[in-house]
Design an enzyme around this catalytic site. Structure first.
Site, PDB file in Angstrom:
ATOM      1  CD  GLU A 195     -11.828   8.672  -2.147  1.00  0.00           C
ATOM      2  OE1 GLU A 195     -12.099   8.914  -0.972  1.00  0.00           O
ATOM      3  OE2 GLU A 195     -11.928   7.540  -2.651  1.00  0.00           O
ATOM      4  NE  ARG A 209     -11.861   3.344  -4.588  1.00  0.00           N
ATOM      5  CZ  ARG A 209     -11.684   3.938  -3.417  1.00  0.00           C
ATOM      6  NH1 ARG A 209     -11.354   3.214  -2.358  1.00  0.00           N
ATOM      7  NH2 ARG A 209     -11.825   5.238  -3.287  1.00  0.00           N
ATOM      8  CG  ASP A 245      -2.276   0.618   0.943  1.00  0.00           C
ATOM      9  OD1 ASP A 245      -2.267   1.732   0.372  1.00  0.00           O
ATOM     10  OD2 ASP A 245      -3.324   0.057   1.305  1.00  0.00           O
ATOM     11  CG  HIS A 281      -6.699  -5.078   1.581  1.00  0.00           C
ATOM     12  ND1 HIS A 281      -5.372  -4.780   1.756  1.00  0.00           N
ATOM     13  CD2 HIS A 281      -7.335  -3.882   1.431  1.00  0.00           C
ATOM     14  CE1 HIS A 281      -5.199  -3.463   1.697  1.00  0.00           C
ATOM     15  NE2 HIS A 281      -6.386  -2.896   1.509  1.00  0.00           N
ATOM     16  CD  GLU A 291     -13.409   5.445  -6.602  1.00  0.00           C
ATOM     17  OE1 GLU A 291     -13.327   4.278  -6.242  1.00  0.00           O
ATOM     18  OE2 GLU A 291     -12.558   6.307  -6.302  1.00  0.00           O
ATOM     19  CG  ASP A 321     -12.328   1.408   1.176  1.00  0.00           C
ATOM     20  OD1 ASP A 321     -11.579   0.534   0.700  1.00  0.00           O
ATOM     21  OD2 ASP A 321     -12.073   2.621   1.127  1.00  0.00           O
ATOM     22  CG  ASP A 346      -7.062   2.748  -3.690  1.00  0.00           C
ATOM     23  OD1 ASP A 346      -8.244   2.488  -3.994  1.00  0.00           O
ATOM     24  OD2 ASP A 346      -6.684   2.893  -2.510  1.00  0.00           O
TER      25      ASP A 346
END
Length: 789
Positions: free
Chosen positions: A400, A446, A282, A522, A398, A463, A395
């Site tokens: 985010e 994601r 990560d 995870h 979108e 999440d 990650d």
């Protein structure tokens, strides 16, 4: 073909639009109206597209989702007194002239009809369809609403939902697709944000609303669910075959802070003899702190002093290194000025880098649609891949945070928000094709769009709450996404959000994980996600699940191949088994894993029993206890601590491989082939696909072997055959096949290979027959078992 006249066609009218003329050409049927023209064209007999081009506008040709080319021939037009009937062998489109309207049918069965066509308001452009009252509706991307999503107005704006449980109306991965229980879908082929209204006002109306863009949709219909998923992925693309190691176990948490911690974690897996194939780093790989360092995109040498050696040492242990990356370049990161100088960031209306604050700091956003930005970003990936990095975690894609005022090279943030992750995956996938063409990419992300599967995207469910409520909807999300072409949707095993230490929850989640696409525990690090750090009993139960996952790798890899070739999901709803059983349309906690396994999850603490429906027309066997069940009924089964309820269809072949510590030890030189016999099964089939697990498009290149299994039962004779199909560029080894035949009621009289009698064992209590025979290079094998009467 005659068009079935019914309630739908009666509603298929537009009082505002006036038919003027029509013509037939290379682009299909063109219908001119007073407000614009319609272009209707067939992709094949199952797929038709309708585009509306208002007066004064040009047709936007580029689709982000569709890869299939329309057919130029095969459709026929009938011009009747008050309507046009444009038909393929399967699909028909009826255009009523007065009042104007468009309706769709498939093989004489009404599907749906436009109500008013595209209508522009002050802020949106909308289209309504008339649907039937009894239809169950799926689609819209990843949501937690129950399998039937009818009655909701769904926001089409990819946005993470942190810590969700049993209800979520908006998540990371939205898609403008509606799938009906009548085995058809409507795909609104447009990128900008909007809404999908699935009859929220209970007027039997389906509505698509968007802020701008293409006024194009496809209708896809088929005779069966298998055919539907084939056609939908024929239209939008199929998932490339994953590297085989991706079907193994991952070590992952938020996160590993140092090279030392990373190596010690894998060493503990080795010490505990728990198989593992990859470790995911990560955000601490590029900085010590959570905030202020995103965008460095280079190893932090203080914590990771020699990443080259670390990656090499992990490779020697058979473990791949996967790095997280994000598209946000913070103004405090070491690459900020580089990103500005190279003009790779989204901008304001004056062309300056657009900056904004979010959780990790003040940031810009990589414009993944801009060729210069694609090259810049890919060169970073390529450099790390050349260092030995084996895969990528993308990650916050979108994205985010994505302010509406931010401008991309091809539109505003709101116009391209929902395809950002799609183009990010495309950037990485095409980079591999160009510069790392001998390696299958691993791309964990994601957020994406319709068709992202063709870029190798492996999405996860976000999440999720680390709770029983978080576990409950995981099957629903994966089954829904599989219907929409996204077959590798999976969850953070054990749950992600919250410091909940619940050993039973963790155990049940990992047991479910055996039968979902990617096996990746995870979580936030306060409670360890890795089994090696759990208490002894939980660790032992987790180890048992992980070992079963590895034993099933030959079966699972063959499922991945089937998905690659046909688009058939790995996880399949029960209504695939009984396609006219309406009661099964709402079932998600029990599902099929491929064709052989029926799996039922345990999602309540302390559960002692579970009611499981077993589809009719089959005999089923408990995978662990071997108990026999007849399909077409529900059974109350006792729940055991060390596994969830799993059943095997009679007539199934299940290839298995025992004893692997990771996929680097995968070999078919010696494997088990289980066959589940029942006298009711006269013929059974199965297959085992094999290649080197690494080469892209190995099947197309002829670098593969495919073993096809068949059974034939008649009277007192059971015949089992293996036929070998060899690719033109593949070298085959001899194989020792350890046959395990289940449910042989009495000791067989003989087991023969050709004229040769084979030694065998038969266990009276388990009723399992076992024998071993060599399958010589590229040859076929035929075994005959003389059963006792």
């Amino acid at each position: 073909m005659a068009f079935a006249v019914g309630s739908l066609t009666a509603m298929a009218q537009n009082s505002q639009r006036v038919y003027q003329s029509h013509s037939l050409g290379t682009n299909g049927l063109i219908v001119e109206t007073d407000q614009g023209k319609y272009q209707i064209r067939f992709y094949n007999q199952n797929i038709v597209e309708t585009a509306f081009i208002p007066n004064g506008e040009e047709f936007e040709k580029d689709s982000h989702a569709v890869v299939l080319q329309p057919e130029k021939k095969g459709a026929k037009l009938a011009d009747r007194q008050n309507d046009l009937l444009y038909s393929s062998k399967g699909m028909s489109v009826k255009v009523s002239k007065k009042p104007f309207g468009i309706s769709y049918s498939y093989k004489g069965k009404n599907l749906l009809s436009e109500k008013e066509g595209y209508i522009k308001t002050d802020s949106t452009q909308n289209i309504d369809f008339q649907i039937e009252k009894e239809e169950v509706l799926f689609g819209g991307g990843a949501r937690v609403l129950g399998m039937n999503r009818r009655g909701y107005r769904l926001n089409l704006y990819n946005r993470a939902h942190y810590g969700y449980g049993t209800h979520s109306e908006l998540m990371n991965y939205t898609m403008p697709v509606v799938i009906s229980s009548k085995k058809y879908a409507v795909h609104f082929d447009n990128a900008p944000i909007g809404h999908l209204d699935l009859d929220s006002k209970k007027t039997n109306t389906l509505r698509y609303e968007t802020i701008s863009g293409r006024k194009v949709y496809q209708v896809i219909a088929a005779d069966s669910w298998e055919d539907f998923t084939y056609e939908f992925t024929n239209l939008t693309g199929r998932q490339p075959l994953l590297p085989r190691w991706a079907l193994g176990n991952f070590s992952s948490r938020f996160g590993y802070h140092s090279q030392k911690e990373t190596m010690e974690t894998i060493d503990q897996f080795v010490k505990d003899s728990i198989p593992v194939d990859a470790i995911i780093l990560d955000l601490f790989w590029f900085g010590k702190e959570m905030k202020g360092e995103m965008g460095n995109l280079a190893f932090h040498r203080d914590s990771f002093p020699n990443p080259e050696k670390m990656i090499s040492d992990l490779d020697k242990k058979g473990v791949k290194t996967i790095l997280i990356t994000e598209p946000f370049i913070l103004t405090t990161s070491k690459r900020w000025q580089e990103a500005v100088d190279n003009k790779v960031l989204g901008t304001d209306t004056e062309g300056k880098p657009f900056t904004f604050d979010f959780y990790f700091g003040n940031t810009g956003l990589v414009d993944v649609f801009k060729p210069e930005a694609q090259d810049w970003f890919w060169n970073i990936y390529k450099g790390l891949a050349n260092m030995g990095v084996g895969g990528w975690w993308g990650d916050l894609g979108e994205p985010e945070v994505h302010p509406s005022a931010l401008q991309h090279i091809n539109g505003s943030a709101d116009e391209v928000h929902n395809i950002y992750g799609h183009y990010w995956a495309k950037l990485v996938y095409e980079g591999y094709e160009k510069d790392l063409s001998n390696q299958r990419p691993f791309i964990l992300m994601r957020a994406g769009a319709v068709g992202s599967q063709r870029y190798g995207m492996i999405p996860w469910t976000g999440d999720v709450s680390r709770s029983w409520d978080g576990l409950k909807p995981q099957t629903e999300i994966s089954l829904q996404m599989g219907l929409q072409g996204i077959s590798y949707m999976h969850s953070d095993l054990g749950g992600f959000a919250g410091d909940n230490l619940d050993d039973e929850l963790y155990t049940r989640w990992l047991q479910y994980g055996v039968f979902q696409p990617i096996y990746r525990p995870h979580a936030q690090e306060a409670v360890p996600s890795e089994p090696i750090f759990r208490e002894p009993k939980t660790k032992a139960l987790a180890k048992k699940s992980i070992e079963l996952r590895y034993q099933l790798m030959p079966y699972n890899y063959s499922l991945a191949f089937e998905n690659n070739q046909t688009g058939l999901p790995l996880m399949r709803p029960l209504f695939f088994e009984e396609q006219d059983n309406k009661a099964l349309l709402n079932v998600s906690d029990t599902y099929m894993w491929g064709d052989a396994f029926l799996v039922s999850t345990i999602t309540d603490a302390g559960a002692k029993q579970k009611e499981v429906y077993l589809p009719k027309g089959n005999v089923w066997f408990d995978f662990v206890k071997e108990q026999k069940y007849f399909g077409g009924s529900s059974y109350t089964v006792q729940v055991e601590e060390d596994h969830i309820p799993v059943f095997v269809r009679a007539g199934s072949f299940i290839p298995m491989k025992k004893g692997m510590h990771n996929s680097g030890e995968y070999s078919l030189e010696n494997f088990e082939l289980h066959y589940y016999h029942d006298s009711s099964v006269k013929h059974g089939t199965g297959q085992l696909y094999n290649d080197n697990g690494e080469t892209p498009k190995a099947y197309e290149k002829g670098e593969y072997e495919l073993l096809k299994f068949t059974s034939a039962h008649s009277g007192s004779k059971l015949k089992l055959d293996i036929a070998t199909e060899k690719g033109s560029n593949y070298s085959i080894e001899d194989k020792k096949v350890n046959w395990v035949i289940h449910h042989i009621e009495k000791q067989p009289k003989k087991v023969k290979w050709g004229k040769k009698n084979l030694d065998f064992t038969w266990d009276k209590n388990s009723r399992v027959l076992q024998f071993t025979e060599e399958l010589q290079k590229g040859k076929n094998q035929s075994i005959t078992i003389k059963l006792a009467k």
